[in-house]
Scaffold this active site. Structure first.
Site, PDB file in Angstrom:
ATOM      1  N   ARG A  70       0.835  -1.154   0.128  1.00  0.00           N
ATOM      2  CA  ARG A  70       0.126   0.054  -0.018  1.00  0.00           C
ATOM      3  C   ARG A  70       0.857   1.425   0.255  1.00  0.00           C
ATOM      4  O   ARG A  70       0.538   2.235  -0.580  1.00  0.00           O
ATOM      5  CB  ARG A  70      -0.922  -0.142   1.054  1.00  0.00           C
ATOM      6  CG  ARG A  70      -1.980   1.144   1.235  1.00  0.00           C
ATOM      7  CD  ARG A  70      -3.118   0.860   2.255  1.00  0.00           C
ATOM      8  NE  ARG A  70      -4.097   1.884   2.023  1.00  0.00           N
ATOM      9  CZ  ARG A  70      -4.469   2.614   3.044  1.00  0.00           C
ATOM     10  NH1 ARG A  70      -3.883   2.539   4.258  1.00  0.00           N
ATOM     11  NH2 ARG A  70      -5.194   3.784   2.972  1.00  0.00           N
ATOM     12  N   HIS A  74       0.563   4.481  -2.543  1.00  0.00           N
ATOM     13  CA  HIS A  74       0.134   5.796  -1.979  1.00  0.00           C
ATOM     14  C   HIS A  74       1.551   6.652  -2.230  1.00  0.00           C
ATOM     15  O   HIS A  74       1.291   7.886  -2.715  1.00  0.00           O
ATOM     16  CB  HIS A  74      -0.035   5.905  -0.486  1.00  0.00           C
ATOM     17  CG  HIS A  74      -1.342   5.464  -0.174  1.00  0.00           C
ATOM     18  ND1 HIS A  74      -2.218   6.032   0.509  1.00  0.00           N
ATOM     19  CD2 HIS A  74      -2.091   4.429  -0.873  1.00  0.00           C
ATOM     20  CE1 HIS A  74      -3.423   5.601   0.750  1.00  0.00           C
ATOM     21  NE2 HIS A  74      -3.356   4.645  -0.042  1.00  0.00           N
ATOM     22  N   ASN A 102      -3.742   9.016   4.299  1.00  0.00           N
ATOM     23  CA  ASN A 102      -2.572   8.260   5.079  1.00  0.00           C
ATOM     24  C   ASN A 102      -2.854   8.571   6.511  1.00  0.00           C
ATOM     25  O   ASN A 102      -2.316   7.565   7.377  1.00  0.00           O
ATOM     26  CB  ASN A 102      -1.532   9.114   4.516  1.00  0.00           C
ATOM     27  CG  ASN A 102      -1.133   8.916   3.172  1.00  0.00           C
ATOM     28  OD1 ASN A 102      -1.753   8.091   2.391  1.00  0.00           O
ATOM     29  ND2 ASN A 102      -0.233   9.765   2.359  1.00  0.00           N
ATOM     30  N   HIS A 191      -6.291  -5.524  -2.475  1.00  0.00           N
ATOM     31  CA  HIS A 191      -7.006  -6.005  -1.485  1.00  0.00           C
ATOM     32  C   HIS A 191      -7.458  -7.509  -1.264  1.00  0.00           C
ATOM     33  O   HIS A 191      -8.269  -7.788  -0.531  1.00  0.00           O
ATOM     34  CB  HIS A 191      -8.317  -5.220  -1.424  1.00  0.00           C
ATOM     35  CG  HIS A 191      -8.103  -3.612  -1.574  1.00  0.00           C
ATOM     36  ND1 HIS A 191      -8.988  -2.705  -1.929  1.00  0.00           N
ATOM     37  CD2 HIS A 191      -7.043  -3.018  -1.213  1.00  0.00           C
ATOM     38  CE1 HIS A 191      -8.452  -1.456  -1.705  1.00  0.00           C
ATOM     39  NE2 HIS A 191      -7.595  -1.438  -1.381  1.00  0.00           N
TER      40      HIS A 191
HETATM   41  C1  HEM Z   1      -9.570   2.561  -6.081  1.00  0.00           C
HETATM   42  C2  HEM Z   1      -8.495   2.689  -5.337  1.00  0.00           C
HETATM   43  C3  HEM Z   1      -8.308   2.148  -3.955  1.00  0.00           C
HETATM   44  C4  HEM Z   1      -9.044   2.556  -2.675  1.00  0.00           C
HETATM   45  C5  HEM Z   1     -10.456   3.556  -2.824  1.00  0.00           C
HETATM   46  C6  HEM Z   1      -8.230   2.289  -1.786  1.00  0.00           C
HETATM   47  C7  HEM Z   1      -8.545   2.219  -0.349  1.00  0.00           C
HETATM   48  C8  HEM Z   1      -7.974   1.452   0.681  1.00  0.00           C
HETATM   49  C9  HEM Z   1      -8.591   1.638   2.076  1.00  0.00           C
HETATM   50  C10 HEM Z   1      -9.589   2.520   2.776  1.00  0.00           C
HETATM   51  C11 HEM Z   1      -7.909   0.783   2.839  1.00  0.00           C
HETATM   52  C12 HEM Z   1      -7.878   0.486   4.305  1.00  0.00           C
HETATM   53  C13 HEM Z   1      -7.118   1.543   4.996  1.00  0.00           C
HETATM   54  C14 HEM Z   1      -7.576   1.853   6.435  1.00  0.00           C
HETATM   55  O1  HEM Z   1      -8.860   1.411   6.786  1.00  0.00           O
HETATM   56  O2  HEM Z   1      -6.593   2.164   7.201  1.00  0.00           O
HETATM   57  C15 HEM Z   1      -6.955   0.106   1.909  1.00  0.00           C
HETATM   58  C16 HEM Z   1      -6.237  -0.935   2.328  1.00  0.00           C
HETATM   59  C17 HEM Z   1      -5.352  -1.474   1.424  1.00  0.00           C
HETATM   60  N1  HEM Z   1      -4.943  -1.437   0.098  1.00  0.00           N
HETATM   61 FE1  HEM Z   1      -6.083  -0.034  -0.905  1.00  0.00          FE
HETATM   62  N2  HEM Z   1      -7.293   1.262  -2.184  1.00  0.00           N
HETATM   63  C18 HEM Z   1      -6.944   1.439  -3.365  1.00  0.00           C
HETATM   64  C19 HEM Z   1      -6.180   0.921  -4.483  1.00  0.00           C
HETATM   65  C20 HEM Z   1      -5.218   0.211  -3.901  1.00  0.00           C
HETATM   66  C21 HEM Z   1      -3.964  -0.121  -4.903  1.00  0.00           C
HETATM   67  C22 HEM Z   1      -3.795   0.129  -6.091  1.00  0.00           C
HETATM   68  C23 HEM Z   1      -2.955  -0.771  -3.941  1.00  0.00           C
HETATM   69  C24 HEM Z   1      -1.702  -1.655  -4.198  1.00  0.00           C
HETATM   70  C25 HEM Z   1      -1.394  -1.949  -5.337  1.00  0.00           C
HETATM   71  C26 HEM Z   1      -3.733  -1.062  -2.579  1.00  0.00           C
HETATM   72  C27 HEM Z   1      -3.356  -1.630  -1.464  1.00  0.00           C
HETATM   73  C28 HEM Z   1      -4.020  -1.840  -0.489  1.00  0.00           C
HETATM   74  C29 HEM Z   1      -3.413  -2.750   0.524  1.00  0.00           C
HETATM   75  C30 HEM Z   1      -2.298  -3.955   0.622  1.00  0.00           C
HETATM   76  C31 HEM Z   1      -4.237  -2.439   1.795  1.00  0.00           C
HETATM   77  C32 HEM Z   1      -4.200  -3.198   3.278  1.00  0.00           C
HETATM   78  C33 HEM Z   1      -3.270  -2.335   4.164  1.00  0.00           C
HETATM   79  C34 HEM Z   1      -3.146  -2.648   5.538  1.00  0.00           C
HETATM   80  O3  HEM Z   1      -3.415  -3.953   5.960  1.00  0.00           O
HETATM   81  O4  HEM Z   1      -3.020  -1.994   6.286  1.00  0.00           O
HETATM   82  N3  HEM Z   1      -4.935  -0.314  -2.725  1.00  0.00           N
HETATM   83  N4  HEM Z   1      -7.153   0.677   0.733  1.00  0.00           N
END
Ligand code: HEM
Length: 329
Positions: A70, A74, A102, A191
């Site tokens: 992630r 970002h 973030n 995800h």
């Molecule tokens: C439409 C695009 C995206 C949206 C709206 C989005 C949104 C989010 C949100 C809201 C979370 C949870 C964060 C939290 O609750 O603190 C999350 C987690 C995560 N996102 Fe996304 N994300 C997007 C695209 C991506 C992309 C492109 C990647 C990587 C290439 C990614 C990788 C991750 C990962 C690995 C997590 C889990 C992180 C953890 O376990 O702390 N996301 N994302």
């Protein structure tokens, strides 16, 4: 751009060893473009070191792969993949860490610090941001660290969980990434592992979750678990739930099955399948749910494309950061 695809599943974890490490410097502004073997002569062991250290981090906590993956996303969506996300706030620089996508959410900075220090001891005096693809795809390397960050762009460029499909696709498109990249990079490509905090999925579970999942008995059980983790009336904002509850730590295509079942945890995830406008993305979700190999291959392509988002300013006035967290004096 040459790229080799080595999609593999590791039984329990996805070693998405993408690391922002101070590694080895490009020597001048008109250096050749990013390549796979940029560090072959200056620090031949660097990729090995990073893979090994990242493997160790994931063994110590499976979630670490998700954190670093992630971070990579970002970073790349703000000024290109230039390590700007790693910069701490100082009196003269407002970093990106406190921007709304973030703050209290993006983690894994200590992992980067630890790996950087290993690389530094193996290859002293060789620095710069090094973005390294893990065991599943090779990311061309050889960037410079930016001397700036953008709090404002972090607020505007990074998609948010309650955004609609069109605006999400627009954000990807704006950076040169296609609908297919949105669909693969975003939900499963990323995800399939990791967690989200209640404040990011509350709207979804008290919104149309029941409608999209069709109220099947299994979905109802899961939904009530989610609701007990994340109360409607506020509180528990930082309680977490896996993005892919079937296989939270395995990089697989089960996330697409969840979307087919209408059980995506975030609104933005489920939009890919359930939005009235999801013509193209719905087909992709169906395809990847059926064909994991197609997903892995496209995921590799999308990650390489995302990793190639560059910051043109860094090529001109980028530097070799001594610490990932601060620009050099
Ligand atoms: C439409 C695009 C995206 C949206 C709206 C989005 C949104 C989010 C949100 C809201 C979370 C949870 C964060 C939290 O609750 O603190 C999350 C987690 C995560 N996102 Fe996304 N994300 C997007 C695209 C991506 C992309 C492109 C990647 C990587 C290439 C990614 C990788 C991750 C990962 C690995 C997590 C889990 C992180 C953890 O376990 O702390 N996301 N994302």
């Amino acid at each position: 751009m040459a790229a080799s695809f080595r999609p593999r599943i590791l039984a329990m974890q996805f070693l998405a060893a993408i690391a922002f490490i101070s590694g080895i410097i490009r020597s001048s502004a008109d250096d050749p473009p990013l390549t796979l073997d940029y560090y072959a002569s200056s620090c031949p062991t660097v990729l090995e070191i990073i893979r090994e250290e990242m493997g160790r981090e994931v063994l110590s906590d499976q979630r670490n792969a998700a954190l670093v993956l992630r971070l990579h996303f970002h970073d790349c969506f703000v000024q290109g993949c230039d390590g700007s996300v790693l910069l701490d706030d100082t009196v003269t620089l407002r970093g990106e860490k406190t921007a709304s996508p973030n703050i209290n959410s993006l983690k894994g900075f200590e992992i980067i610090d630890r790996i950087k220090s290993k690389v530094e001891s193996a290859c002293p005096e060789l620095d710069a941001v090094l973005l390294v693809g893990g065991p599943y795809w090779d990311v061309p390397v050889g960037r410079k660290d930016s001397r700036s960050a953008s709090y404002d762009l972090a607020n505007t460029n990074i998609p948010t969980p309650n955004q609609g499909l069109i605006s999400i696709i627009y954000k990807f498109f704006y950076l040169g990434l296609s609908v297919t990249d949105t669909c693969t990079c975003k939900p499963l490509g990323a995800h399939t592992i990791g967690v989200a905090r209640c404040e990011n999925f509350r709207t979804r579970i008290y919104g149309d979750y029941e409608l999209t999942s069709g109220g099947s008995p299994l979905s109802e059980v899961h939904l009530s678990q989610l609701k007990s983790t994340c109360p409607a009336a506020g509180g528990g904002d930082n309680n977490i739930a896996p993005l892919d509850y079937e296989t939270p730590y395995t990089f697989d295509n089960s996330y697409y099955h969840l979307l087919l079942n209408g059980e995506g945890l975030l609104n933005s995830d489920q939009e890919l399948y359930s939005s009235l406008l999801a013509l193209q993305t719905r087909k992709l979700v169906e395809q990847y749910a059926l064909d994991p190999a197609a997903f892995f291959q496209q995921f590799s392509i999308s990650m390489i494309k995302m990793g190639n988002l560059t910051n043109p300013d860094s090529f001109v006035d980028g530097e070799v950061r001594k610490s990932c967290r601060f620009i050099n004096a």
